[in-house]
Motif scaffolding. Structure first.
Motif, PDB file in Angstrom:
ATOM      1  N   TYR A  31     -22.008 -16.855  56.329  1.00 35.52           N
ATOM      2  CA  TYR A  31     -21.255 -18.020  55.842  1.00 35.52           C
ATOM      3  C   TYR A  31     -20.335 -17.669  54.670  1.00 35.52           C
ATOM      4  O   TYR A  31     -19.680 -18.554  54.124  1.00 35.52           O
ATOM      5  N   GLY A  32     -20.292 -16.399  54.298  1.00 44.07           N
ATOM      6  CA  GLY A  32     -19.331 -15.955  53.298  1.00 44.07           C
ATOM      7  C   GLY A  32     -19.598 -16.435  51.887  1.00 44.07           C
ATOM      8  O   GLY A  32     -18.639 -16.747  51.160  1.00 44.07           O
ATOM      9  N   PHE A  33     -20.859 -16.501  51.464  1.00 43.04           N
ATOM     10  CA  PHE A  33     -21.176 -16.891  50.083  1.00 43.04           C
ATOM     11  C   PHE A  33     -21.041 -15.659  49.176  1.00 43.04           C
ATOM     12  O   PHE A  33     -22.018 -14.988  48.866  1.00 43.04           O
ATOM     13  N   HIS A  34     -19.816 -15.365  48.770  1.00 42.46           N
ATOM     14  CA  HIS A  34     -19.557 -14.156  47.983  1.00 42.46           C
ATOM     15  C   HIS A  34     -20.130 -14.249  46.570  1.00 42.46           C
ATOM     16  O   HIS A  34     -20.350 -13.225  45.922  1.00 42.46           O
ATOM     17  N   SER A  35     -20.379 -15.473  46.093  1.00 45.40           N
ATOM     18  CA  SER A  35     -20.972 -15.617  44.765  1.00 45.40           C
ATOM     19  C   SER A  35     -22.432 -15.169  44.747  1.00 45.40           C
ATOM     20  O   SER A  35     -22.996 -14.928  43.681  1.00 45.40           O
ATOM     21  N   LEU A  36     -23.037 -15.075  45.931  1.00 43.80           N
ATOM     22  CA  LEU A  36     -24.425 -14.628  46.052  1.00 43.80           C
ATOM     23  C   LEU A  36     -24.481 -13.280  46.759  1.00 43.80           C
ATOM     24  O   LEU A  36     -25.336 -13.027  47.605  1.00 43.80           O
ATOM     25  N   LYS A  37     -23.566 -12.414  46.398  1.00 45.19           N
ATOM     26  CA  LYS A  37     -23.482 -11.096  47.030  1.00 45.19           C
ATOM     27  C   LYS A  37     -24.718 -10.265  46.710  1.00 45.19           C
ATOM     28  O   LYS A  37     -25.269 -10.331  45.619  1.00 45.19           O
ATOM     29  N   PHE A  38     -25.160  -9.482  47.684  1.00 48.20           N
ATOM     30  CA  PHE A  38     -26.308  -8.604  47.489  1.00 48.20           C
ATOM     31  C   PHE A  38     -26.061  -7.694  46.283  1.00 48.20           C
ATOM     32  O   PHE A  38     -24.930  -7.227  46.090  1.00 48.20           O
ATOM     33  N   PRO A  39     -27.068  -7.478  45.418  1.00 54.85           N
ATOM     34  CA  PRO A  39     -28.495  -7.756  45.564  1.00 54.85           C
ATOM     35  C   PRO A  39     -28.977  -9.052  44.910  1.00 54.85           C
ATOM     36  O   PRO A  39     -30.119  -9.109  44.443  1.00 54.85           O
ATOM     37  N   LYS A  40     -28.129 -10.082  44.861  1.00 53.88           N
ATOM     38  CA  LYS A  40     -28.524 -11.340  44.246  1.00 53.88           C
ATOM     39  C   LYS A  40     -29.756 -11.929  44.911  1.00 53.88           C
ATOM     40  O   LYS A  40     -30.615 -12.530  44.247  1.00 53.88           O
ATOM     41  N   VAL A  41     -29.883 -11.728  46.224  1.00 52.89           N
ATOM     42  CA  VAL A  41     -31.017 -12.284  46.950  1.00 52.89           C
ATOM     43  C   VAL A  41     -32.341 -11.691  46.451  1.00 52.89           C
ATOM     44  O   VAL A  41     -33.378 -12.370  46.466  1.00 52.89           O
ATOM     45  N   LEU A  42     -32.319 -10.456  45.995  1.00 54.29           N
ATOM     46  CA  LEU A  42     -33.545  -9.836  45.473  1.00 54.29           C
ATOM     47  C   LEU A  42     -33.982 -10.499  44.181  1.00 54.29           C
ATOM     48  O   LEU A  42     -35.179 -10.671  43.924  1.00 54.29           O
ATOM     49  N   ILE A  74     -33.341 -13.639  43.423  1.00 54.33           N
ATOM     50  CA  ILE A  74     -33.791 -14.988  43.760  1.00 54.33           C
ATOM     51  C   ILE A  74     -35.251 -14.988  44.186  1.00 54.33           C
ATOM     52  O   ILE A  74     -36.046 -15.858  43.768  1.00 54.33           O
ATOM     53  N   TYR A  75     -35.624 -14.010  44.991  1.00 55.88           N
ATOM     54  CA  TYR A  75     -36.996 -13.946  45.508  1.00 55.88           C
ATOM     55  C   TYR A  75     -37.921 -13.093  44.648  1.00 55.88           C
ATOM     56  O   TYR A  75     -39.120 -13.004  44.943  1.00 55.88           O
ATOM     57  N   GLY A  76     -37.390 -12.484  43.604  1.00 56.72           N
ATOM     58  CA  GLY A  76     -38.218 -11.623  42.769  1.00 56.72           C
ATOM     59  C   GLY A  76     -38.785 -10.455  43.537  1.00 56.72           C
ATOM     60  O   GLY A  76     -39.956 -10.075  43.365  1.00 56.72           O
ATOM     61  N   LEU A  77     -37.979  -9.872  44.403  1.00 53.00           N
ATOM     62  CA  LEU A  77     -38.418  -8.814  45.306  1.00 53.00           C
ATOM     63  C   LEU A  77     -37.780  -7.493  44.907  1.00 53.00           C
ATOM     64  O   LEU A  77     -36.601  -7.437  44.548  1.00 53.00           O
ATOM     65  N   LEU A 104     -42.054 -12.406  51.747  1.00 53.49           N
ATOM     66  CA  LEU A 104     -40.854 -12.496  50.921  1.00 53.49           C
ATOM     67  C   LEU A 104     -39.734 -11.613  51.476  1.00 53.49           C
ATOM     68  O   LEU A 104     -38.558 -12.003  51.471  1.00 53.49           O
ATOM     69  N   ALA A 105     -40.090 -10.420  51.960  1.00 55.68           N
ATOM     70  CA  ALA A 105     -39.083  -9.515  52.497  1.00 55.68           C
ATOM     71  C   ALA A 105     -38.406 -10.104  53.728  1.00 55.68           C
ATOM     72  O   ALA A 105     -37.187 -10.008  53.893  1.00 55.68           O
ATOM     73  N   VAL A 106     -39.190 -10.730  54.613  1.00 55.61           N
ATOM     74  CA  VAL A 106     -38.619 -11.368  55.803  1.00 55.61           C
ATOM     75  C   VAL A 106     -37.692 -12.508  55.406  1.00 55.61           C
ATOM     76  O   VAL A 106     -36.562 -12.623  55.908  1.00 55.61           O
ATOM     77  N   TYR A 107     -38.153 -13.376  54.500  1.00 59.40           N
ATOM     78  CA  TYR A 107     -37.315 -14.486  54.035  1.00 59.40           C
ATOM     79  C   TYR A 107     -36.030 -13.973  53.376  1.00 59.40           C
ATOM     80  O   TYR A 107     -34.943 -14.517  53.599  1.00 59.40           O
ATOM     81  N   ALA A 108     -36.166 -12.935  52.561  1.00 58.07           N
ATOM     82  CA  ALA A 108     -34.999 -12.402  51.849  1.00 58.07           C
ATOM     83  C   ALA A 108     -33.980 -11.825  52.823  1.00 58.07           C
ATOM     84  O   ALA A 108     -32.767 -12.029  52.671  1.00 58.07           O
ATOM     85  N   CYS A 109     -34.455 -11.116  53.841  1.00 59.24           N
ATOM     86  CA  CYS A 109     -33.538 -10.521  54.813  1.00 59.24           C
ATOM     87  C   CYS A 109     -32.828 -11.608  55.617  1.00 59.24           C
ATOM     88  O   CYS A 109     -31.618 -11.529  55.842  1.00 59.24           O
ATOM     89  N   CYS A 110     -33.561 -12.609  56.054  1.00 66.55           N
ATOM     90  CA  CYS A 110     -32.944 -13.714  56.792  1.00 66.55           C
ATOM     91  C   CYS A 110     -31.944 -14.467  55.915  1.00 66.55           C
ATOM     92  O   CYS A 110     -30.873 -14.880  56.386  1.00 66.55           O
ATOM     93  N   THR A 111     -32.306 -14.638  54.638  1.00 63.06           N
ATOM     94  CA  THR A 111     -31.383 -15.302  53.712  1.00 63.06           C
ATOM     95  C   THR A 111     -30.104 -14.498  53.541  1.00 63.06           C
ATOM     96  O   THR A 111     -28.995 -15.057  53.535  1.00 63.06           O
ATOM     97  N   GLU A 112     -30.228 -13.190  53.426  1.00 61.99           N
ATOM     98  CA  GLU A 112     -29.057 -12.326  53.265  1.00 61.99           C
ATOM     99  C   GLU A 112     -28.141 -12.399  54.485  1.00 61.99           C
ATOM    100  O   GLU A 112     -26.916 -12.414  54.356  1.00 61.99           O
TER     101      GLU A 112
END
Length: 445
Positions: free
Chosen positions: A24-35, A37-40, A10-18
């Motif tokens: 690509y400039g997805f500001h609506s999914l600004k960090f820590p939103k990725v955490l 999403i992955y429940g990490l 999950l950590a590898v996927y989350a980092c690559c996703t971030e």
């Protein structure tokens, strides 16, 4: 064995996703939103950042690496300290180490990268220490730098303004934790975490002291010792709070108790918060909304500004310890050494060096430049022509170089009647080499 761990995957996927979201400039999914999403948890996520950068550093742009560094700082300063973080479970089994216990000694064979700490193995981060690793005794004894037994004293409060409040549960104004805690097995994951955390903390200490014009090294060591003590022995102060909140309180209380007629170092909270706002990416939410009291299930958590937190919480936990720095206490505290912060090797009194080839530095403008200073550009203050003059000075174009020489007070050849002499100087081989070096360095940047 490592690849079968869901947390690692999950950590590898989350980092690559971030990385992709930022690129690509997805500001609506600004960090820590990725955490979310992955429940990490942030504590598990930070471990993979450095490893990913190390693996694909040649394929990452400077902007992405800079973003990942900012993400790592955000994790270390606040996100790992939330009440639901796995970090607290580990701290219940292993005491917080001192900064010198996690220090990496310099070695000519040591590998480093662009983030917070030297490169370490994946095993150290995600797997339990094996027998050989557990035998590495990083804690040589029970006494840590700057640690000694506290003597309870009846003293006047060190409050910013007159107020009365009851001691906060969980805060003890003494070193009771060090008396009852016994050494436990080394936790490599915690060692790596606190190495990064202390590295970030000392950078913040040096930066804030510089902005406050606190140049005395002994005073910096007092501030560092106070901050380190609060993290080691009053760790609950960090729960659901921010590193900079504890740092600003430490700066205030140490400057106050160290102030005397011959050494005027006292700083008000207004001055401290003003200098803090000048930091890049500083957020005024850090000192305007500080947790005062946790939710009791029926009411929402109590929050207030930094001064309110200092009076109601911080002073209850740190008062007796801070009073030991007055120079009048019978049980004075030994000072912890200030560890080397990230980037210290490239720092000089002139500022942060930004070119390995040329003497080019950038630093915060804490004092006005001298009247006959060379070309200087002050961000948000100087006109655009000043920046243009600097650009033309480092340009290899002859026209740009002549303009720069004119800006420095050197007349053009035609105006001075010495055109042949000026051209001869510019045609000298050493000058040509310098111009070529400037062009190469500029293209590299």
């Amino acid at each position: 064995m490592l690849l079968t761990q869901e947390t690692y995957q999950l950590a590898v996927y989350a980092c690559c996703t971030e990385i992709v979201l930022h690129a690509y400039g997805f500001h609506s999914l600004k960090f820590p939103k990725v955490l979310q999403i992955y429940g990490l948890s942030a504590f598990h996520f930070y471990k993979i950042i450095e490893l990913v950068v190390q693996a694909v550093v040649e394929k990452l742009s400077r902007d992405v690496i800079k973003h990942l560094n900012a993400v790592e700082e955000e994790v270390l300063e606040s996100l790992v300290w939330t009440s639901d973080s796995p970090l607290w479970d580990q701290l219940s089994k292993t005491p917080v180490p001192a900064s010198m216990d996690v220090k990496v000694h310099d070695s000519p064979h040591r590998r480093t990268n662009g983030l917070q700490s030297p490169v370490s193995s994946v095993m150290d981060r995600y797997l339990s220490p094996i027998a050989d690793q557990a035998k590495k005794q990083l804690f040589k004894d029970n006494i840590k730098p700057g640690q000694s037994l506290l003597v309870a004293t009846n003293t006047t409060p060190l409050k910013q303004e007159a107020s009365t409040s009851q001691p906060t549960p969980g805060c003890s104004n003494g070193d009771s934790n060090s008396n009852t805690t016994t050494p436990k097995k080394t936790n490599n994951s915690l060692i790596l975490f606190f190495r990064k955390f202390y590295s970030l903390a000392v950078v913040r200490v040096n930066d804030l002291c510089t902005r406050l014009r606190l140049t005395d090294e002994e005073l910096k060591k007092k501030i560092w010792t106070c901050l380190e003590y609060s993290v080691m022995h009053q760790t609950q102060l960090m729960k659901d709070r921010h590193l900079d909140q504890i740092l600003m309180c430490a700066v205030y209380v140490i400057c106050r108790v160290s102030n005397n007629p011959t050494n005027q170092v006292e700083r008000t909270f207004t001055e401290i918060m003003h200098c803090y706002r000048q930091r890049p990416l500083a957020d005024n939410h850090v000192y305007r909304s500080v947790l005062i009291k946790q939710s009791d299930g029926e009411s929402s958590p109590e929050r207030g500004d930094l001064i309110n937190f200092y009076n109601k919480v911080y002073v209850q936990c740190m008062q007796n310890f801070a009073l030991r720095f007055t120079g009048k206490h019978k049980d004075e505290c030994s000072l912890s050494p200030l560890p080397a912060g990230r980037g210290d090797a490239t720092w000089s009194p002139a500022g942060q060096r930004v070119s390995e080839r040329h003497q080019l530095y950038v630093k915060p403008l804490t004092t006005p430049p001298p009247p006959h200073h060379h070309l200087t550009y002050r961000f948000s203050r100087s006109p655009a022509k000043d920046l243009h003059a600097i650009n033309t000075m480092v340009s290899c174009e002859v026209g740009g170089l002549a303009t720069s020489l004119g800006a420095l007070g050197v007349k053009r050849g035609a105006e001075a009647g010495g055109d042949v002499v000026k051209r001869a100087r510019l045609a000298h081989p050493s000058v040509a080499r310098r111009l070529q070096g400037l062009m190469t360095d500029r293209q590299a940047v």
